[in-house]
Design an enzyme around this catalytic site. Sequence first.
Site, PDB file in Angstrom:
ATOM      1  N   LYS A  13       9.477  17.043 -20.913  1.00  0.00           N
ATOM      2  CA  LYS A  13      10.160  16.954 -22.202  1.00  0.00           C
ATOM      3  C   LYS A  13      10.555  18.337 -22.708  1.00  0.00           C
ATOM      4  CE  LYS A  13       6.614  14.865 -24.063  1.00  0.00           C
ATOM      5  NZ  LYS A  13       5.741  14.736 -22.877  1.00  0.00           N
ATOM      6  N   ARG A  88       4.952   9.864 -31.858  1.00  0.00           N
ATOM      7  CA  ARG A  88       3.923   9.534 -30.869  1.00  0.00           C
ATOM      8  C   ARG A  88       3.248   8.210 -31.156  1.00  0.00           C
ATOM      9  NH1 ARG A  88       2.881  15.209 -29.181  1.00  0.00           N
ATOM     10  NH2 ARG A  88       2.218  15.085 -27.023  1.00  0.00           N
ATOM     11  N   ARG A 127       1.312  24.515 -15.255  1.00  0.00           N
ATOM     12  CA  ARG A 127       2.236  24.884 -16.336  1.00  0.00           C
ATOM     13  C   ARG A 127       1.796  26.209 -16.961  1.00  0.00           C
ATOM     14  NH1 ARG A 127       3.718  20.600 -20.808  1.00  0.00           N
ATOM     15  NH2 ARG A 127       1.478  20.248 -20.887  1.00  0.00           N
ATOM     16  N   ARG A 160      -2.045  26.784 -21.548  1.00  0.00           N
ATOM     17  CA  ARG A 160      -2.468  26.127 -22.787  1.00  0.00           C
ATOM     18  C   ARG A 160      -3.907  25.641 -22.676  1.00  0.00           C
ATOM     19  NH1 ARG A 160       2.219  21.826 -23.894  1.00  0.00           N
ATOM     20  NH2 ARG A 160       0.370  20.627 -24.432  1.00  0.00           N
ATOM     21  N   ARG A 171      -5.283  12.683 -22.718  1.00  0.00           N
ATOM     22  CA  ARG A 171      -3.934  12.612 -23.293  1.00  0.00           C
ATOM     23  C   ARG A 171      -3.143  11.459 -22.671  1.00  0.00           C
ATOM     24  NH1 ARG A 171      -2.589  18.535 -22.017  1.00  0.00           N
ATOM     25  NH2 ARG A 171      -0.463  18.228 -22.723  1.00  0.00           N
TER      26      ARG A 171
HETATM   27  P1  ADP Z   1       6.109  18.012 -21.338  1.00  0.00           P
HETATM   28  O1  ADP Z   1       6.812  18.765 -22.422  1.00  0.00           O
HETATM   29  O2  ADP Z   1       6.682  16.637 -21.116  1.00  0.00           O
HETATM   30  O3  ADP Z   1       4.615  17.987 -21.467  1.00  0.00           O
HETATM   31  P2  ADP Z   1       6.934  20.275 -19.669  1.00  0.00           P
HETATM   32  O4  ADP Z   1       8.409  20.385 -19.903  1.00  0.00           O
HETATM   33  O5  ADP Z   1       6.050  21.264 -20.331  1.00  0.00           O
HETATM   34  O6  ADP Z   1       6.430  18.764 -19.947  1.00  0.00           O
HETATM   35  O7  ADP Z   1       6.735  20.322 -18.073  1.00  0.00           O
HETATM   36  C1  ADP Z   1       5.424  20.313 -17.510  1.00  0.00           C
HETATM   37  C2  ADP Z   1       5.371  21.279 -16.320  1.00  0.00           C
HETATM   38  O8  ADP Z   1       6.152  20.791 -15.250  1.00  0.00           O
HETATM   39  C3  ADP Z   1       5.913  22.669 -16.612  1.00  0.00           C
HETATM   40  O9  ADP Z   1       5.159  23.597 -15.879  1.00  0.00           O
HETATM   41  C4  ADP Z   1       7.351  22.627 -16.105  1.00  0.00           C
HETATM   42  O10 ADP Z   1       7.815  23.913 -15.702  1.00  0.00           O
HETATM   43  C5  ADP Z   1       7.220  21.694 -14.939  1.00  0.00           C
HETATM   44  N1  ADP Z   1       8.395  20.836 -14.752  1.00  0.00           N
HETATM   45  C6  ADP Z   1       9.155  20.262 -15.714  1.00  0.00           C
HETATM   46  N2  ADP Z   1      10.128  19.506 -15.168  1.00  0.00           N
HETATM   47  C7  ADP Z   1       9.974  19.587 -13.824  1.00  0.00           C
HETATM   48  C8  ADP Z   1      10.656  19.035 -12.693  1.00  0.00           C
HETATM   49  N3  ADP Z   1      11.718  18.215 -12.824  1.00  0.00           N
HETATM   50  N4  ADP Z   1      10.205  19.356 -11.467  1.00  0.00           N
HETATM   51  C9  ADP Z   1       9.152  20.164 -11.321  1.00  0.00           C
HETATM   52  N5  ADP Z   1       8.457  20.715 -12.315  1.00  0.00           N
HETATM   53  C10 ADP Z   1       8.858  20.445 -13.567  1.00  0.00           C
END
Ligand code: ADP
Length: 225
Positions: A13, A88, A127, A160, A171
């Site tokens: 997201k 949410r 992440r 985080r 979660r």
């Molecule tokens: P959310 O906001 O839904 O919790 P994030 O955007 O923070 O998710 O993404 C979670 C992790 O996965 C981050 O480390 C991000 O860089 C990685 N990520 C996001 N989209 C992809 C994707 N399509 N393929 C691989 N890794 C991704």
Amino acid sequence: MRLVLLGLPGAGKGTQGELIARKYGIPHISTGAIIREAVATGIGYGKEADAYLTKGNLIPDDVAIEIVYDRLNKPDCRRGWILDGFPRTVHQAQALDKKLAQDGSDVQMAFEIRITKKSAIERIAKRRMCRDCGAIYHLEFHRAKGKGVCDLCGGELFRRDDDTEETARRRFYVYMQQTHPVMHYYAQDGRLYSVDGIRAIGDVFVDVDHHLQRLVAEQNVGEAQ
Ligand code: ADP
Ligand code: ZN
């Protein structure tokens, strides 16, 4: 453009939200980021929120709703916004619709980014986030060019507190119980758009953007009439 992003923690997201914000010049509002900042500074509800976050629980609806109302009232939201991490609960979704309706406004599209629990856990574990600008990285799939520093602003990258496997599991549970029904809420009146999130970041964005371009085209027709 008034959008909502839904999906399991780790679905992408925040990543997609940033891409939309950059392309369309509207703010990407992550309620998680706002709350984490309040926790870090200990200001206002920050102290109270800390306990919820580290356990992987949701903060109370009224606090979340208040945060979002405040943010949507800022001048940069006049041309549109992307909400990430809100609503949410169905109660939050209803409160948002009610509030927007008072101004003759609405949520135009809700995106569901679909991903398996297994991939979500893998993503969360790797992440990393920029302490200064909130940009999101991944140790494998979206690496920063420099080691431990943000490509965009040079800020320090960190993990985080709630990105542990244990908190992630909690979660997911909370998501299935409380947030999954939000999807049905938007599906009921045709506002839900579902995209396959288990693909490269750019490919997911192509799908999201396809829907957004349709929305822009419809708006232009509307304005021309
Ligand atoms: P959310 O906001 O839904 O919790 P994030 O955007 O923070 O998710 O993404 C979670 C992790 O996965 C981050 O480390 C991000 O860089 C990685 N990520 C996001 N989209 C992809 C994707 N399509 N393929 C691989 N890794 C991704
Ligand atoms: Zn940064």
